[in-house]
Design a protein around this motif. Structure first.
Motif, PDB file in Angstrom:
ATOM      1  N   HIS A 179     -59.879 -13.896 -11.020  1.00 39.96           N
ATOM      2  CA  HIS A 179     -59.627 -12.912 -10.189  1.00 39.96           C
ATOM      3  C   HIS A 179     -58.337 -13.229  -9.310  1.00 39.96           C
ATOM      4  O   HIS A 179     -57.417 -12.352  -8.793  1.00 39.96           O
ATOM      5  N   GLY A 180     -57.921 -14.441  -9.461  1.00 39.45           N
ATOM      6  CA  GLY A 180     -56.810 -15.153  -8.890  1.00 39.45           C
ATOM      7  C   GLY A 180     -57.020 -15.797  -7.381  1.00 39.45           C
ATOM      8  O   GLY A 180     -58.017 -15.939  -6.970  1.00 39.45           O
ATOM      9  N   THR A 181     -55.691 -16.019  -6.920  1.00 39.31           N
ATOM     10  CA  THR A 181     -55.964 -16.868  -5.433  1.00 39.31           C
ATOM     11  C   THR A 181     -54.887 -16.289  -4.609  1.00 39.31           C
ATOM     12  O   THR A 181     -53.764 -15.911  -4.898  1.00 39.31           O
ATOM     13  N   ILE A 182     -55.247 -16.442  -3.298  1.00 42.14           N
ATOM     14  CA  ILE A 182     -54.369 -16.025  -2.209  1.00 42.14           C
ATOM     15  C   ILE A 182     -54.398 -17.531  -1.264  1.00 42.14           C
ATOM     16  O   ILE A 182     -55.236 -17.801  -0.756  1.00 42.14           O
ATOM     17  N   PHE A 183     -53.173 -18.022  -1.275  1.00 40.38           N
ATOM     18  CA  PHE A 183     -52.922 -19.046  -0.124  1.00 40.38           C
ATOM     19  C   PHE A 183     -52.098 -18.383   0.854  1.00 40.38           C
ATOM     20  O   PHE A 183     -51.280 -17.496   0.659  1.00 40.38           O
TER      21      PHE A 183
END
Length: 189
Positions: A179-183
């Motif tokens: 589902h992806g990544t948030i930094f």
């Protein structure tokens, strides 16, 4: 200078390896300076929309070549922050470079900024492969590399953490496999 195509290929490979080693040595030296407290910030007033637009522009061509949509979303009325511009560019470049490396063609990367209380939150969000939850706690440690597409020495996120903390901020990650990544980087006003 190389005289034939085989020599040219070898020359190119050696040149790329030398560039990689120089980058690694610089990263190690920078990390050492941050860890020992020798790195000082040269803070100047920074317009956040301009900072992020220039970061997006630096990666626009690479994103297009990889068939990845790179967008910028800004909340209106973001305050000007006193930041070390060169160091914040390094943080953004590292986060965007990682996002591009771990996002498949046809994917999307969003660069966002919003004002939240006494902080400005800058985030890089992708819909790439994601990071296993069990590995997220270690991702900001030096020499740790996560995921199938590795690159560098695993110092990039450790440097991002040191730079962010020098600015009195904090960096974190939210991610789900597939589902992806948030930094996100939270910087005090």
């Amino acid at each position: 200078y190389p005289e034939n195509s085989r020599e040219a290929d070898l020359f190119s490979t050696v040149h790329e390896e030398m560039q990689r080693l120089v980058t690694l040595i610089n990263d190690l030296l920078n990390f050492s300076r941050y860890q020992s407290g020798q790195q000082k910030l040269e803070r100047v007033p920074c317009d956040i929309p301009e900072l992020l637009e220039q970061a997006r522009e630096r990666f626009h061509e690479e994103a297009q070549e990889s068939d990845i949509e790179l967008t910028l979303e800004l909340q209106s009325a973001l305050p000007t922050l006193l930041l070390d511009r060169q160091q914040m560019d390094r943080v953004l470049d590292n986060l965007l470079s990682n996002a591009l490396r771990h996002t498949q063609p046809g994917g999307e990367i969003r660069l966002l900024a919003r004002h939240h209380g006494e902080r400005v939150i800058i985030s890089v969000e992708d819909n790439g492969e994601g990071i296993p939850y069990s590995q997220q706690a270690r991702i900001f440690e030096p020499f740790v590399q996560i995921g199938r597409r590795r690159g560098g020495a695993g110092l990039g996120l450790a440097l991002c953490k040191e730079i962010t903390q020098l600015h009195g901020g904090r960096i974190g990650v939210h991610s789900r496999i597939g589902h992806g990544t948030i930094f996100y980087v939270a910087l005090p006003i």
